[in-house]
Design an enzyme around this catalytic site. Structure first.
Site, PDB file in Angstrom:
ATOM      1  N   LYS A 221       0.846  -1.205   0.000  1.00  0.00           N
ATOM      2  CA  LYS A 221       0.000   0.000   0.000  1.00  0.00           C
ATOM      3  C   LYS A 221       0.875   1.247   0.000  1.00  0.00           C
ATOM      4  CE  LYS A 221       0.804   1.333   4.517  1.00  0.00           C
ATOM      5  NZ  LYS A 221       1.555   2.525   4.893  1.00  0.00           N
TER       6      LYS A 221
ATOM      7  N   PRO B 271       8.907  -4.274  -0.178  1.00  0.00           N
ATOM      8  CA  PRO B 271      10.092  -3.900   0.603  1.00  0.00           C
ATOM      9  C   PRO B 271       9.864  -4.076   2.112  1.00  0.00           C
ATOM     10  CG  PRO B 271       9.529  -2.185  -0.994  1.00  0.00           C
ATOM     11  CD  PRO B 271       8.434  -3.195  -1.053  1.00  0.00           C
TER      12      PRO B 271
ATOM     13  N   ALA C 194      10.174  -3.199   6.029  1.00  0.00           N
ATOM     14  CA  ALA C 194      10.251  -1.970   6.846  1.00  0.00           C
ATOM     15  C   ALA C 194      10.332  -0.736   5.954  1.00  0.00           C
ATOM     16  CB  ALA C 194      11.443  -2.018   7.800  1.00  0.00           C
ATOM     17  N   GLY C 195       9.494  -0.736   4.901  1.00  0.00           N
ATOM     18  CA  GLY C 195       9.558   0.334   3.904  1.00  0.00           C
ATOM     19  C   GLY C 195       8.402   1.310   3.953  1.00  0.00           C
TER      20      GLY C 195
ATOM     21  N   GLY D  86       4.778  -6.407   6.261  1.00  0.00           N
ATOM     22  CA  GLY D  86       4.525  -7.355   7.361  1.00  0.00           C
ATOM     23  C   GLY D  86       3.033  -7.535   7.576  1.00  0.00           C
TER      24      GLY D  86
ATOM     25  N   ASP E 214      -2.632  -1.820  10.060  1.00  0.00           N
ATOM     26  CA  ASP E 214      -2.760  -1.852   8.595  1.00  0.00           C
ATOM     27  C   ASP E 214      -3.325  -3.175   8.080  1.00  0.00           C
ATOM     28  OD1 ASP E 214      -1.653   0.666   8.405  1.00  0.00           O
ATOM     29  OD2 ASP E 214       0.365  -0.046   7.888  1.00  0.00           O
TER      30      ASP E 214
HETATM   31  O1  C5P Z   1      -0.509  -1.229  14.672  1.00  0.00           O
HETATM   32  P1  C5P Z   1       0.918  -1.473  14.307  1.00  0.00           P
HETATM   33  O2  C5P Z   1       1.521  -2.631  15.037  1.00  0.00           O
HETATM   34  O3  C5P Z   1       1.151  -1.538  12.835  1.00  0.00           O
HETATM   35  O4  C5P Z   1       1.707  -0.176  14.810  1.00  0.00           O
HETATM   36  C1  C5P Z   1       3.109  -0.123  14.837  1.00  0.00           C
HETATM   37  C2  C5P Z   1       3.523   1.053  15.685  1.00  0.00           C
HETATM   38  O5  C5P Z   1       3.150   2.271  15.024  1.00  0.00           O
HETATM   39  C3  C5P Z   1       2.858   1.135  17.050  1.00  0.00           C
HETATM   40  O6  C5P Z   1       3.595   0.406  17.993  1.00  0.00           O
HETATM   41  C4  C5P Z   1       2.895   2.625  17.343  1.00  0.00           C
HETATM   42  O7  C5P Z   1       4.179   3.005  17.786  1.00  0.00           O
HETATM   43  C5  C5P Z   1       2.717   3.231  15.969  1.00  0.00           C
HETATM   44  N1  C5P Z   1       1.316   3.588  15.679  1.00  0.00           N
HETATM   45  C6  C5P Z   1       0.748   4.678  16.315  1.00  0.00           C
HETATM   46  N2  C5P Z   1      -0.554   5.023  16.055  1.00  0.00           N
HETATM   47  C7  C5P Z   1      -1.277   4.317  15.161  1.00  0.00           C
HETATM   48  C8  C5P Z   1      -0.727   3.212  14.492  1.00  0.00           C
HETATM   49  C9  C5P Z   1       0.582   2.871  14.771  1.00  0.00           C
HETATM   50  O8  C5P Z   1       1.394   5.336  17.119  1.00  0.00           O
HETATM   51  N3  C5P Z   1      -2.521   4.680  14.923  1.00  0.00           N
END
Ligand code: C5P
Length: 303
Positions: free
Chosen positions: A13, A101, A103-104, A109, A143
């Site tokens: 995405k 990619p 961590a892109g 993931g 996501d």
């Molecule tokens: O939900 P996900 O595991 O993808 O989020 C990864 C990191 O991104 C979270 O640990 C947080 O630090 C940050 N995040 C956030 N607010 C969101 C989504 C993600 O702070 N709405």
């Protein structure tokens, strides 16, 4: 007897809009995230293995550096989550053929986790509804639900509460990839640090962006691209500012860091413009590698 293996193709995405509110007490930020699924795909095959073997994973492909091949992989967590919801011991092997990619900022993931949920559902004939799949997706990451749906959608809350966005036409992208990823939590923390003196308003869906998507107006969409994490990603990776500048100079309709980066996404007018920009970016020497894609495309789908 059902099949012993299921393969799911899942896209990457880009975010056309990523508006980030203040950090909430749960550590997450309220978002408005307009997602578009694009034509870079991982293929995830889940196969039944013998009783007692648990969940194993192997990852192949061009972009595998940094992908964990243990239980910290989100795809493994997805398989185990399905087992715990339906109360059975999961013995499967997950094979990920990666093109997205790592961590892109393109949800690679999350895409693999979404694909694993769909594959587990089919492999064990669980007959989950879209809502059940989304609910499991939310538990794995913000996501993941979008990677199940695909297309174009607005994500609110953590980015996981989806509404379909009306979008016409096909959009052409050129993507400048970095060989070293950025950590999403680190980018959010940097964003908070940079905005600590500011009053941050609740994020709102961009009406201009929505109108341009409805009208298939690529020039308008290019102008409307916004990402509140872009400054933070550029602060942690200063070279990204130069990449953005080079793309704009070579006529991109819009240039934006994708999600938490470090991938930079350039919207272009058509395939020819994409080819020209890809060549120019490669020749400039400021980017690691360049790829092209179009969107929107479908979400995770059995092949
Ligand atoms: O939900 P996900 O595991 O993808 O989020 C990864 C990191 O991104 C979270 O640990 C947080 O630090 C940050 N995040 C956030 N607010 C969101 C989504 C993600 O702070 N709405």
């Amino acid at each position: 007897m059902g099949n012993n293996s299921v393969t799911v193709r899942v896209p990457a995405k880009v975010n056309l809009q990523l508006s980030v509110g203040p950090r909430e007490s749960d550590g997450f930020h309220n978002l408005v995230s307009v997602f578009q699924a694009i034509s870079i795909f991982d293929d995830v095959t889940v196969s039944k293995s013998h009783a007692g073997s648990g969940v194993t994973i192997s990852v192949t492909g061009e972009h595998t550096h940094g992908v964990p091949e243990d239980h910290s992989n989100l795809a493994v967590k997805a398989a185990l989550l399905v087992g715990s919801k339906f109360d059975f011991a999961v013995d499967v092997h997950i094979e990920v053929k990666k093109s997205i990619p790592v961590a892109g900022g393109m949800a690679g993931g999350s895409a693999d986790a979404a694909a694993t949920l769909i594959a587990m559902d089919a492999l064990f004939q669980l007959d989950m509804s879209r809502e059940e799949l989304h609910a499991l997706g939310c538990e794995l990451g913000s996501d993941v639900p979008f990677m199940i749906s695909g297309g174009t959608a607005i994500g609110q809350g953590r980015g996981d509460q989806l509404t379909a966005a009306l979008s016409r036409g096909t959009y052409q992208w050129v993507l400048a990839l970095s060989s070293v990823g950025l950590s999403t939590p680190a980018v959010y923390t940097e964003c908070d640090r940079m905005r600590s003196e500011l009053d941050i308003a609740a994020p709102q869906v961009s009406d201009v962006l929505m109108q341009c998507l409805l009208a298939a107006d690529a020039i308008g969409v290019g102008n409307a691209l916004t990402n509140d994490l872009q400054n933070a990603a550029c602060s942690l990776r200063p070279a990204l500012s130069l990449v953005l500048e080079v793309g704009r100079d070579y006529g991109a309709l819009g240039a934006i860091v994708s999600g938490s980066g470090p991938t930079v996404a350039f919207l272009v007018a058509d395939e020819d413009a994409g080819l020209d920009l890809a060549v120019a970016l490669t020749a400039s020497g400021v980017v690691g590698s360049v790829t092209r894609a179009h969107g929107p495309v479908h979400g995770a789908k059995i092949i």
